[in-house]
Design a protein around this motif. Structure first.
Motif, PDB file in Angstrom:
ATOM      1  N   TYR A   1      19.225  66.082 -25.723  1.00  0.00           N
ATOM      2  CA  TYR A   1      17.830  65.641 -25.866  1.00  0.00           C
ATOM      3  C   TYR A   1      17.388  64.985 -24.561  1.00  0.00           C
ATOM      4  O   TYR A   1      18.132  64.198 -23.961  1.00  0.00           O
ATOM      5  CB  TYR A   1      17.690  64.651 -27.025  1.00  0.00           C
ATOM      6  N   ALA A   2      16.196  65.323 -24.154  1.00  0.00           N
ATOM      7  CA  ALA A   2      15.696  64.757 -22.894  1.00  0.00           C
ATOM      8  C   ALA A   2      14.996  63.412 -23.115  1.00  0.00           C
ATOM      9  O   ALA A   2      15.118  62.489 -22.314  1.00  0.00           O
ATOM     10  CB  ALA A   2      14.743  65.735 -22.245  1.00  0.00           C
ATOM     11  N   LEU A   3      14.236  63.317 -24.192  1.00  0.00           N
ATOM     12  CA  LEU A   3      13.492  62.085 -24.470  1.00  0.00           C
ATOM     13  C   LEU A   3      13.618  61.766 -25.946  1.00  0.00           C
ATOM     14  O   LEU A   3      13.414  62.656 -26.785  1.00  0.00           O
ATOM     15  CB  LEU A   3      12.002  62.280 -24.159  1.00  0.00           C
ATOM     16  N   ILE A   4      13.923  60.517 -26.257  1.00  0.00           N
ATOM     17  CA  ILE A   4      13.998  60.088 -27.658  1.00  0.00           C
ATOM     18  C   ILE A   4      13.096  58.860 -27.798  1.00  0.00           C
ATOM     19  O   ILE A   4      13.082  57.976 -26.926  1.00  0.00           O
ATOM     20  CB  ILE A   4      15.445  59.743 -28.057  1.00  0.00           C
ATOM     21  N   GLY A   5      12.337  58.834 -28.876  1.00  0.00           N
ATOM     22  CA  GLY A   5      11.470  57.682 -29.099  1.00  0.00           C
ATOM     23  C   GLY A   5      11.378  57.356 -30.571  1.00  0.00           C
ATOM     24  O   GLY A   5      12.198  57.808 -31.383  1.00  0.00           O
ATOM     25  N   MET A   6      10.371  56.570 -30.921  1.00  0.00           N
ATOM     26  CA  MET A   6      10.190  56.178 -32.321  1.00  0.00           C
ATOM     27  C   MET A   6       8.712  55.941 -32.571  1.00  0.00           C
ATOM     28  O   MET A   6       7.903  55.875 -31.650  1.00  0.00           O
ATOM     29  CB  MET A   6      11.006  54.919 -32.638  1.00  0.00           C
ATOM     30  N   ARG A   7       8.375  55.797 -33.857  1.00  0.00           N
ATOM     31  CA  ARG A   7       6.982  55.560 -34.225  1.00  0.00           C
ATOM     32  C   ARG A   7       6.526  54.182 -33.744  1.00  0.00           C
ATOM     33  O   ARG A   7       7.333  53.284 -33.571  1.00  0.00           O
ATOM     34  CB  ARG A   7       6.859  55.570 -35.753  1.00  0.00           C
ATOM     35  N   LYS A   8       5.211  54.042 -33.636  1.00  0.00           N
ATOM     36  CA  LYS A   8       4.669  52.703 -33.463  1.00  0.00           C
ATOM     37  C   LYS A   8       4.347  52.187 -34.861  1.00  0.00           C
ATOM     38  O   LYS A   8       3.763  52.902 -35.673  1.00  0.00           O
ATOM     39  CB  LYS A   8       3.401  52.723 -32.611  1.00  0.00           C
TER      40      LYS A   8
ATOM     41  N   HIS B   1       8.271  68.742 -21.898  1.00  0.00           N
ATOM     42  CA  HIS B   1       8.241  69.836 -22.871  1.00  0.00           C
ATOM     43  C   HIS B   1       8.105  71.191 -22.174  1.00  0.00           C
ATOM     44  O   HIS B   1       8.794  72.158 -22.510  1.00  0.00           O
ATOM     45  CB  HIS B   1       7.091  69.650 -23.862  1.00  0.00           C
ATOM     46  N   SER B   2       7.201  71.263 -21.180  1.00  0.00           N
ATOM     47  CA  SER B   2       6.975  72.559 -20.521  1.00  0.00           C
ATOM     48  C   SER B   2       8.215  72.998 -19.743  1.00  0.00           C
ATOM     49  O   SER B   2       8.401  74.175 -19.463  1.00  0.00           O
ATOM     50  CB  SER B   2       5.751  72.500 -19.602  1.00  0.00           C
ATOM     51  N   ALA B   3       9.084  72.043 -19.402  1.00  0.00           N
ATOM     52  CA  ALA B   3      10.336  72.392 -18.736  1.00  0.00           C
ATOM     53  C   ALA B   3      11.362  72.896 -19.733  1.00  0.00           C
ATOM     54  O   ALA B   3      12.528  73.131 -19.383  1.00  0.00           O
ATOM     55  CB  ALA B   3      10.871  71.185 -17.979  1.00  0.00           C
ATOM     56  N   GLY B   4      10.977  72.994 -21.009  1.00  0.00           N
ATOM     57  CA  GLY B   4      11.869  73.543 -22.029  1.00  0.00           C
ATOM     58  C   GLY B   4      12.846  72.516 -22.570  1.00  0.00           C
ATOM     59  O   GLY B   4      13.853  72.886 -23.182  1.00  0.00           O
ATOM     60  N   LEU B   5      12.540  71.241 -22.381  1.00  0.00           N
ATOM     61  CA  LEU B   5      13.459  70.188 -22.853  1.00  0.00           C
ATOM     62  C   LEU B   5      12.989  69.648 -24.197  1.00  0.00           C
ATOM     63  O   LEU B   5      11.826  69.798 -24.573  1.00  0.00           O
ATOM     64  CB  LEU B   5      13.526  69.064 -21.814  1.00  0.00           C
ATOM     65  N   LEU B   6      13.922  68.961 -24.907  1.00  0.00           N
ATOM     66  CA  LEU B   6      13.620  68.488 -26.261  1.00  0.00           C
ATOM     67  C   LEU B   6      13.143  67.036 -26.245  1.00  0.00           C
ATOM     68  O   LEU B   6      13.783  66.165 -25.656  1.00  0.00           O
ATOM     69  CB  LEU B   6      14.865  68.597 -27.149  1.00  0.00           C
ATOM     70  N   LEU B   7      12.015  66.801 -26.907  1.00  0.00           N
ATOM     71  CA  LEU B   7      11.562  65.431 -27.167  1.00  0.00           C
ATOM     72  C   LEU B   7      11.741  65.185 -28.655  1.00  0.00           C
ATOM     73  O   LEU B   7      11.267  65.975 -29.474  1.00  0.00           O
ATOM     74  CB  LEU B   7      10.085  65.250 -26.827  1.00  0.00           C
ATOM     75  N   CYS B   8      12.414  64.106 -29.011  1.00  0.00           N
ATOM     76  CA  CYS B   8      12.656  63.836 -30.428  1.00  0.00           C
ATOM     77  C   CYS B   8      12.157  62.446 -30.785  1.00  0.00           C
ATOM     78  O   CYS B   8      12.479  61.469 -30.111  1.00  0.00           O
ATOM     79  CB  CYS B   8      14.152  63.928 -30.719  1.00  0.00           C
ATOM     80  N   ARG B   9      11.359  62.389 -31.827  1.00  0.00           N
ATOM     81  CA  ARG B   9      10.912  61.080 -32.317  1.00  0.00           C
ATOM     82  C   ARG B   9      11.610  60.794 -33.638  1.00  0.00           C
ATOM     83  O   ARG B   9      11.542  61.583 -34.579  1.00  0.00           O
ATOM     84  CB  ARG B   9       9.396  61.068 -32.511  1.00  0.00           C
ATOM     85  N   PHE B  10      12.303  59.663 -33.698  1.00  0.00           N
ATOM     86  CA  PHE B  10      12.931  59.214 -34.948  1.00  0.00           C
ATOM     87  C   PHE B  10      11.832  58.542 -35.767  1.00  0.00           C
ATOM     88  O   PHE B  10      11.412  57.422 -35.464  1.00  0.00           O
ATOM     89  CB  PHE B  10      14.053  58.208 -34.642  1.00  0.00           C
TER      90      PHE B  10
END
Length: 1926
Positions: free
Chosen positions: A1668-1675, A1727-1736
């Protein structure tokens, strides 16, 4: 033997007795044999019938040692000195072996003293200024009473060490005394030597030899009953004590008993204890309580020297060799102390008397022949002369010592004034001559001459005279000193010719010749003894009957003078001698006179005055005649009253200096109010707490609060207090998160040190109780106890040794008004200064008065009864006057001649007031009788007279004593219940306030008022009996404080109403006792409440008034209040309100049942009610549930104001009352404060002013428990504020040894102040109780506020846009995302974060958006204001800013007191980055404690890398990802304290700061690692920080991979993640989801707060996380819907708190130029680089609203400094080469802001045209909410949405690179008329881009379509070119 004792020997032979005594001494080590002389003389001495033996203290001057007159019986032949051995040393001061023996030379050297020997000082005639040190066997020295010295001598030489001298003759030769007379040890061994605190040997007490061959130094007798007066002052003055039951002492000094008989025939025993020093020399050894304890007592040091005495030279009546003396001496460090044996009264300390801080019998140096005091002196003179020792030696007195009083006060004053110049000398000024003795004496004579016959000399006056005289004579030097203190300069020649001692008697006589014999000068030729004898002769012969002062001068002794001054005036002598009694002695003396029947003669005298015979016979006769004709003038009334107390303003005293008090760590407030042991004050305070609502507000009780619960919070400081206080301490210990406020009300009352209690503990447990409880170690050290001292007289708590920081003092009410009156009802406070003002001309009748006929009678009787204390006489006279006045008013007019006009007026008004009021309301007369026995006498007598006159039902007489409750007759209780509508059968008044309207005489006893408040019906305050001899500022102001009052000053006063007109100036200010701050009508902003609180509703405010939290407001027509009161005002007219009317429209209750008053206003009037939501006032009248009444509308002329004139008020009852308001005494009470009657002496002191313009009383010693540090002090100034007065007392006063602060050596150092100690002071009756209860409420609200935080609470946006079903992640229970499933999910381009509500929508092929789907945009200025927030309670896992301090994270923060401030090192870290085309150099600031996170080339060497963990690491106490927080402008408010958020886990946290902010961040966060950006980024936005963080971390990852590869670790095993967190992330939550069944959509969920550690460890444990390239969470939002957390993971934008994989995103950069939306831009690139962004979705972060710093720290301003016009976004761009105003802002910021607000100028077709978005290539720029954009990446192999069917309305090319080519752009279709915007760094690249991309083929450009940002050339503007699609 040379003894001239003329006594008869017993039959036992002298030799036999002597032999036995010596034999007993030699045999026994422990048993001390009977003194020889007590065996030899016949009479077994009885206990003293008068207080005799004085102690000794040394005087600075030594008297001549010549023989003349010393030894009349000694032979006159000269003594032959034996020749010294050859070759030995004969130098004075050295022994024959040549060793120095002088004390000055060897004081620091260690001297070996054999056991049983003492060091003593010998006097050599040839070295008068030196003492020679000798070691002498103590058996050959006398004991403390001058007895038991063995004959002979045994000594050693301390110089050469020679031992075993058996003869004093031999020893004196060895030490070269060179005597011309027979060597005698008694004559030449003068002083004990002791070591001082520094270990140096110093001159100690005199050795107390007996016998006539030595000139005995004796102190004359004490005339006070069994007292010992300790000295106070800086260099040897008297140390008086507080007026509390005990003096202070040093706990390590053993107790010594001394017996003495009192002066007035009733024996009692007192004991005296050390440590005392007089004039810097130590006084003699201490007599021991038990002689056997001598051996156990070490010799005291200089700070613990003990008193001593000896026999007189000649035998005389009353002296016993066995009797111990009562002596004392003292100096500031250790004053004298007294104690008492069980079974006797407490010998209390004197309050400073008129002549200053007082004392009697003091060790004064006696010399020469004794002077005999004539036997019948008092009988003949009608007063005891008071003799003040002046300069030089004072002769010994013997004989009838009962009839004189000796005082050292004048001597002390002279000594003080001699030390004036030292203040200048110590600052480097050259020596200035002190004022000479001759001048001092002459000035004293001048002072006495100008005193009026009824004036009494004051030491303070004399000190000021000396000071002025000295200043005038040294004016030149003083000026030079003030201009250039450091440089010494020659003293200027003194112009004044000094007075010589020869001229002195003549000049003094000349001065006295003009005063009509009031000052008589006696000149002596040889010694003062002859002058004293002469004076006694003249007194006996009656030749000094007109003389008030006798000055005796002996000016022949070697050019030095001896002097003393005797006060012989009957009035002055009586006052001065009584002023030397302590309060306890005064009480005891009075009690004794009453018990022994001495006062009977006074009663007999009064009876003889009445022409018709005995008054009692007259009374009986009157009683018989009038029996059966008694009528009560009281009528019942049905009119009700209710209370209206106000919440007063509150001090906000938790200031920044209270570092150690971390309010953030407390959850609630609890309190305990400690009050003096007065039952009335206790009930008053309990009532106040009960009804203020504070218990409910603090959450300590639930409705309904009972009185018993309120009592739990009030502690009476009596004998039972200790157990309850212990429980309080236990409670505070068990509840560390509760802040306990310990309120010490009436804090000036008991300041006695607990050290005193250690001595008296058996006899009086209440001694030093306040100190034992409130200053105990537990209170001082408890981090959750704040002590608030509350007092009207804070002076004794404002000394050099105080524990209270000046910053922690609150003077209430505050002096600034902010344009709003403090008291809404236009109240005027009447305190001391206003009372004094009323005596000035222009006032119709003064409020302060004295009674001249009363004073005249007291003076006459004083002469007739010289042995009675004047308090007894005054009381009997006053009671007689009251009795006669009652008889005169009741129908015996002949008695008017036997009373005074004033007393008659009081009595008439008392008896007539109930008749003038239909309800029977009357007035109160306060009769202050401090002495309890006299109060009882007065009560009995007045009650008897009242009964005989049949007036029992006309008025009540109440005896008020602190220790007892109020007793009121049944008839009057019934009246009070009827007035107050109380139905409780058991009700009894418990406070004086509940006596409102009751006609009564309140006899108020007790030495000090204890804070009792008096009702508003108080009309006369009769203080004629206060102890006028005890003049200290506190005592005086405390008595006058009883009369302090609030009056309405907006009232038109009745014309012609007798005694009612008051023309005092409402604006007048004076700082006498109220300081400026009291009278000022200021508004005290309560801080946390928006309502206006109207303090002090009752006219007579008292502490009871102002604290209810119920807000009563007045409806007022005034402009000032109209608005603020509108919200609070009562019900509309005609609506029921809780306001029964009082008697007469103007009357209102001062009792616990009062009413909110009617107000006059310009329009209709409303009756106010309690504002809703706040606790109403549940007082006695409300308990019974009142009926409401309606007030019909009436013009203001018909409604009376609060103190109304004669107007009527419509009352909706059957019979309308029409009253004359002025007839009701309670109505009058609104308009005028009480009238105060004072003793003449006090009256004169108050109305005479000194040079500062203040009353003389202000310059008195502020409190009996403190003393002045120096006479050399300025006067208080009239202009001083309370704060300045506090600083004055802090500089010029020190506590006495008995004061509880004595041991606290503050001396103004900040570290000696206690951090949790506060002082609230304000004038008496101003409403301080209300203030501190309100303070508790505000503190509680503050705590709640501190534990809460405002977090953004906004719904996600754009959630209603249509979605397709294949978006969902269906594995609802997965704790982590399944990689394969996740890859199949499409990316959601839409921004859902509410902070981007104003951002352009990003289109994707999944949407078909209609225009109306977007909400309307906010105005730009509303962006911050209107964001929604919710107040949340901080959890234990919150992140904190710099204001949080708690014990756990002190070390984490670097502020731990045991640690040095954390050291840090600066390390450079460079790496190259091709895109910037240069090497980047960053700096790390690394605290020593954090160096383990880094790798260095060697310890302290070059920084090589930041350590990274492995992917496989499984440490549960470690967070693997380093956290980076970019921040600007938030050094105080940023949430960088992650200690609690990480739950204590080990983590690496780096603050990323700009170079110019480095220092301030370092100051606030000394233990945090800082990453400092290069200076070129000082004006950059957040994009630059993100860019550098990411690049640095990738570079570091490479370094770590290389480093660890050498250790055998695979590169892919190094942890690649970092956290980039906002500085406002405050808490983290997890949603716990409970799914009902497999794949079911039915589920429930709940959210809970968790630590960041929990969140991070959960995410870091995800399988395949490195994919995963970027992981985040809700506000977080409170409006979260179930479906948002139902799916555990989303592939969408992440913001605020991201976990970034720097390895995967190596080739995707943040845009370092961006200020806004850089995270959206980066998300799209990733995202356009084809990497995964995942929000928990099940984790959420709460963001705190922080109003400072961040993006708000960028301000766009004009570069032209004088341009004040606001700059709007449309001005951010301009045409190139135009004369547009350039702006001081980065070009990129101007571009982004312009496009956000004005992009429609470039893309007109795109406005609200969501189906035809603007094509944005390789970047996302916010074009405003009404324009949509479509993001595409030009990078090969990038993921882009399909644009085949979309016609774009515009094209945005922003700094496009070589990947963007003409062929790439040709793939997209544009609407006709679509617009293009190309943005480049300069005009040249703009043209090149147009050519390279072949834009002119499809787009049309015009010259005027070129723009630039409004930057100057040096700021590198950005250039735009716009065109239209062809």
């Amino acid at each position: 033997m040379g003894n001239s004792y003329a006594g008869q020997l017993k039959s036992t032979r002298f030799e036999e007795v002597l032999h036995n005594s010596i034999e007993a001494s030699l045999r026994s080590n422990t048993l001390v044999p009977r003194p020889i002389f007590s065996q030899l003389y016949l009479e077994a001495e009885q206990q003293l019938s008068s207080l005799e033996g004085g102690g000794r203290a040394d005087n600075e001057e030594e008297e001549d040692e010549g023989e003349g007159g010393l030894e009349p019986s000694s032979p006159s032949n000269a003594y032959q000195l034996p020749p010294p051995p050859e070759g030995c040393c004969t130098t004075d001061g050295f022994c024959q072996a040549g060793k120095d023996l002088r004390l000055v030379s060897i004081s620091q050297e260690p001297i070996e003293v054999p056991a049983g020997f003492l060091l003593v000082g010998a006097k050599s005639p040839s070295l008068p200024d030196h003492l020679l040190v000798c070691a002498v066997d103590k058996r050959f020295l006398p004991d403390d009473n001058g007895h038991n010295a063995l004959l002979g001598f045994s000594g050693n030489c301390v110089g050469c060490g020679k031992k075993g001298f058996c003869y004093f003759t031999e020893f004196s030769n060895h030490i070269n005394l060179k005597l011309s007379t027979q060597p005698k040890k008694q004559k030449h061994l003068k002083y004990y030597l002791v070591r001082n605190a520094q270990g140096a040997l110093t001159k100690g007490p005199l050795i107390c030899w007996k016998g006539s061959e030595f000139r005995s130094r004796q102190n004359s007798t004490n005339t006070c009953p069994s007292s010992l007066f300790p000295p106070l002052e800086s260099s040897g003055s008297l140390a008086a004590f507080p007026s509390d039951p005990v003096p202070g002492t040093n706990p390590n000094i053993p107790m010594g008993a001394q017996q003495a008989g009192p002066a007035s025939d009733h024996p009692s025993v007192t004991t005296a204890t050390g440590p005392t020093v007089f004039n810097g020399k130590d006084s003699p050894k201490q007599p021991q309580l038990a002689k056997s304890s001598l051996s156990a007592v070490p010799r005291p040091s200089a700070l613990g020297i003990l008193p001593n005495s000896g026999p007189p030279k000649k035998r005389h009546k009353g002296w016993s060799p066995e009797s111990k003396s009562t002596t004392d001496g003292g100096f500031p460090q250790s004053g004298g102390n007294r104690t008492k044996q069980e079974g006797t009264c407490v010998p209390c300390v004197p309050q400073p008397g008129l002549v200053g801080p007082a004392s009697v019998t003091f060790p004064v140096v006696a010399s020469g022949e004794p002077v005999s005091v004539p036997d019948n002196l008092l009988k003949i003179c009608k007063a005891k002369p008071v003799i003040f020792k002046g300069h030089g030696n004072f002769p010994y007195l013997c004989g009838n010592l009962n009839d004189v009083v000796i005082s050292p006060l004048l001597y002390t004053c002279y000594q003080n004034s001699q030390s004036l110049s030292r203040a200048y000398e110590q600052h480097g000024a050259s020596t200035m001559q002190p004022i000479s003795e001759e001048t001092q004496l002459l000035l004293t004579v001048y002072y006495l001459v100008q005193l009026a016959a009824d004036q009494v000399p004051l030491m303070e006056d004399l000190e000021q005279i000396f000071l002025r005289s000295w200043r005038e004579s040294h004016l030149t030097e003083i000026r030079q000193y003030q201009q250039a203190p450091p440089q010494p300069f020659p003293p200027a020649p003194n112009t004044a010719v000094p007075v010589t001692s020869a001229q002195l008697p003549w000049l003094a006589g000349l001065a006295a010749s003009s005063c009509n014999d009031s000052v008589h000068v006696i000149e002596c030729t040889y010694s003062l003894a002859e002058g004293l004898s002469e004076m006694f002769r003249l007194l006996i012969e009656g030749k000094l009957s007109k003389t008030n002062y006798v000055v005796i001068i002996c000016a022949c002794r070697n050019a030095a003078i001896d002097s003393c001054i005797a006060v012989t005036g009957k009035y002055q002598a009586r006052i001065l001698s009584e002023s030397l009694l302590s309060p306890a002695e005064y009480q005891r003396e009075v009690h004794y006179e009453l018990v022994t029947g001495k006062v009977d003669s006074l009663g007999a005298f009064f009876s003889s005055l009445c022409p018709e015979g005995d008054i009692d016979i007259l009374l009986d006769k009157f009683h018989q005649e009038n029996q059966g004709h008694v009528s009560s003038s009281f009528t019942a009334s049905s009119i009700k009253k209710t209370a209206a107390l106000d919440a007063s303003g509150v001090p906000v005293c938790t200031n920044s200096s209270t570092q150690n008090l971390d309010l953030g760590s407390f959850e609630k407030v609890d309190f305990l109010i400690c009050i003096p042991p007065s039952e009335v004050t206790y009930q008053q305070t309990v009532f106040h707490v009960w009804h203020s609502g504070v218990l409910l507000e603090l959450g300590l009780e639930k409705e309904p609060v009972t009185k018993q619960r309120a009592e739990q919070h009030v502690l009476k400081l009596d004998t039972e207090a200790q157990a309850r206080f212990k429980a309080f301490l236990q409670n505070s210990f068990q509840n560390p998160h509760t802040l306990f406020v310990l309120i010490h009300d009436h804090a000036h009352w008991d300041l006695v040190s607990s050290a005193v209690h250690n001595i008296y503990s058996q006899s009086d447990p209440s001694v030093g109780l306040v100190d034992r409880l409130l200053n105990c170690r537990e209170v001082k050290e408890a981090p959750n106890i704040v002590t608030l001292h509350v007092t009207s007289f804070p002076y004794a708590l404002q000394t050099q040794h105080t524990l209270i920081s000046p910053y922690n003092e609150i003077h209430w009410p505050v002096s600034y008004s902010n344009g709003v009156d403090l008291y809404h009802e236009n109240k005027k406070y009447f305190g001391l200064s206003e009372f004094i003002d009323s005596t000035l001309s222009g006032h119709s009748l003064p409020l302060l008065r004295y009674d001249s006929s009363f004073e005249a009678m007291v003076t006459a009787l004083g002469k007739r009864f010289p042995r009675l204390h004047s308090a007894v006489i005054r009381t009997f006279v006053l009671v007689q006057h009251y009795a006669a006045a009652m008889m005169a008013v009741s129908g015996l007019p002949q008695m008017k001649n036997h009373t005074s006009v004033e007393t008659l007026e009081i009595t008439q008004n008392l008896l007539n007031s109930p008749k003038q009021c239909p309800c029977g309301h009357g007035l109160m007369v306060l009769l202050r009788v401090p002495c309890s026995p006299l109060a009882a006498v007065a009560y009995e007598r007045l009650a008897h007279v009242r009964a005989r006159l049949a007036l029992e039902e006309h008025f009540e007489i109440i005896l008020g004593h602190p220790s007892s409750s109020i007793t009121v007759g049944k008839h009057f209780v019934k009246q009070l219940k009827m007035w107050q509508k109380i139905e409780d059968a058991e009700w009894r008044p418990q406070t004086y306030l509940e006596l409102e309207g009751l006609p009564c005489i309140l006899i108020f006893s007790g030495m000090d008022p204890h804070g009792e408040s008096l009702p508003r019906s108080l009309r006369y305050c009769d203080l004629r009996l206060i102890n006028s001899s005890c003049l200290v500022r506190t005592a005086l102001e405390q008595e006058l404080g009883l009369a302090a009052y609030f009056v309405s000053n907006d009232v038109s006063l009745e014309k012609g109403a007798k005694n009612e007109v008051l023309e005092s100036d409402g604006e007048k200010l004076s700082s006498t006792d109220e300081d400026e701050e009291a009278g000022v009508e200021g508004c005290f902003d309560a801080g946390s409440t928006s309502e206006k609180r109207s303090p002090v509703k009752r006219e007579r405010s008292h502490s009871h008034d102002s604290a209810s939290s119920s807000l009563s407001s007045k409806a007022s027509g005034s402009v000032l209040y109209g608005e603020s009161l509108a919200q609070l005002s009562g019900p509309p007219l005609g609506e029921p309100a809780r306001s029964p009317l009082p008697c007469g429209p103007a009357e209102e209750g001062r009792t616990p049942g009062e009413i909110p008053r009617l107000r006059v206003s310009q329009g209709p009037t409303v009756v106010s009610r309690h504002s809703p939501g706040l606790a109403p006032q549940p007082d006695s009248s409300l308990r019974t549930g009142q009926r409401s009444l309606q007030v019909p509308a009436a013009p203001s002329s018909q409604l009376s104001s609060s103190s109304g004139s004669s107007s009527t008020c419509a009352v909706p009852t059957a019979n309308v009352l029409v009253l004359q308001a002025s007839q009701c005494s309670m109505a009058k009470a609104c308009r005028q404060p009480p009238i105060v009657f004072l003793p003449k002496l006090v009256y004169d002191m108050l109305i005479s002013t000194d040079s500062s313009g203040l009353p003389k009383s202000a310059s008195l010693l502020p409190s009996p428990s403190v003393m002045w540090t120096s006479s050399f002090r300025p006067l208080l100034s009239k202009m001083m504020t309370s704060t300045e007065q506090s600083l004055y007392y802090r500089q010029w006063t020190v506590p006495r040894p008995s004061h509880m602060d004595y041991g606290n050596r503050a001396e103004g150092r900040v570290d000696s102040f206690h951090p949790r100690r506060l002082l609230l002071s304000g004038p008496p009756q101003i409403g301080k109780t209300g203030a501190y209860l309100q303070f508790l409420s505000i503190l509680s609200r503050m705590l709640i506020r501190l534990t809460e935080v405002d977090v953004y609470d906004e719904e996600e946006i754009n959630t209603s846009l249509p979605e397709e079903s294949d978006w969902h992640y269906l594995q609802l229970t997965d704790p982590w995302p399944d990689l394969e499933l996740f890859k199949k999910m499409p990316f959601d381009y839409i921004i859902h974060d509410p902070k981007y509500e104003d951002a352009s929508l990003i289109c994707s092929h999944h949407q078909s958006i209609k225009s109306e789907d977007r909400g309307t945009s906010r105005k730009p200025e509303d962006l911050y204001v209107r964001r929604q927030t919710a107040r949340m309670r901080l959890s234990k896992y919150a992140a904190y800013n710099t204001y949080h301090h708690c014990e756990q994270c002190h070390q984490y923060m670097g502020f731990h007191p045991h640690y040095q401030l954390y050291e840090s090192t600066l390390h450079a870290f460079a790496f190259s980055y091709s895109m910037l085309g240069e090497e980047i150099q960053l700096h790390f600031i690394i605290p020593k404690s954090k160096e383990h996170h880094f790798v260095f080339s060697q310890p302290g060497g070059q920084l090589e890398s930041m350590r990274l963990p492995l992917v496989t690491d499984k440490n549960h106490e470690h967070i693997k990802s380093p956290t980076f927080t970019p921040t600007t402008g938030r050094h105080e408010h940023g949430l960088f304290n992650l200690y609690h958020a990480m739950d204590g886990a080990n983590h690496l946290h780096v603050l990323v700061v700009k170079e110019y902010e480095m220092a301030i961040y370092k100051k606030y966060w000394p233990n945090h690692i800082m990453l400092v950006l290069p200076s070129i980024f000082n004006s950059a936005g957040v994009g630059a920080a993100h860019f550098l963080i990411k690049e640095l971390c990738y570079h570091n990852l490479e370094l770590e991979r290389n480093r660890q590869e050498e250790l055998g670790v695979k590169p892919q095993d190094i942890w690649p993640f970092i956290v980039i967190s906002d500085d406002s992330c405050v808490m983290w939550n997890v949603a716990d989801v409970d799914c009902a069944g497999e794949r079911s959509r039915e589920f429930s969920w709940s959210e809970r707060n968790v630590s960041l550690k929990y969140v991070m460890q959960h995410i870091e444990a995800s399988p395949n996380i490195t994919h995963y390239a970027l992981i985040g969470m809700r506000k977080w939002t409170s409006k979260t819907r179930g479906r948002e957390v139902q799916e555990p993971f989303s592939r969408c934008h992440v913001h605020d708190f991201i976990i970034l994989n720097v390895d995967l995103t190596q080739n995707v950069q943040y845009n370092q130029n961006r200020f806004t939306c850089d995270d959206v831009d980066f998300n799209l690139r990733v995202h356009s680089a084809g990497l995964l962004l995942c929000r928990f979705n099940r984790f959420s972060v709460m963001k705190k609203q922080i109003a400072v710093g961040g993006h708000r720290s960028f301000h766009i301003t004009s570069k032209v400094s004088d341009s004040s016009a606001a700059i709007v976004p449309s001005q951010y761009i301009c045409a190139p080469d135009s004369k547009h105003t350039f702006l001081a802002a980065p070009a990129q910021l101007l571009l982004e802001k312009f496009l956000q607000y004005h992009s429609h100028r470039f893309f007109p077709l795109s406005l609200k045209n969501h189906s035809h978005p603007v094509l944005s290539v390789d970047c996302y720029l916010n074009l405003g909410p009404q324009i949509s954009v479509c993001y595409v990446s030009s990078r090969p192999h990038s993921l882009n949405i399909s644009c085949s069917g979309v016609a774009f309305s515009g094209l945005l090319l922003y700094l496009c690179d070589s990947f963007v080519g003409a062929s790439f752009l040709k793939k997209f279709h544009f609407l006709k008329g679509a617009t293009l915007c190309v943005i480049c760094q300069d005009r040249n690249s703009l043209r090149q881009t147009v050519v390279r991309l072949e834009l002119e083929d499809e787009w049309q450009f015009r010259l005027r379509d070129e723009f630039q940002t409004a930057n100057a050339k040096e700021d590198r503007p950005l250039f735009f070119l716009t065109g239209r699609h062809i």
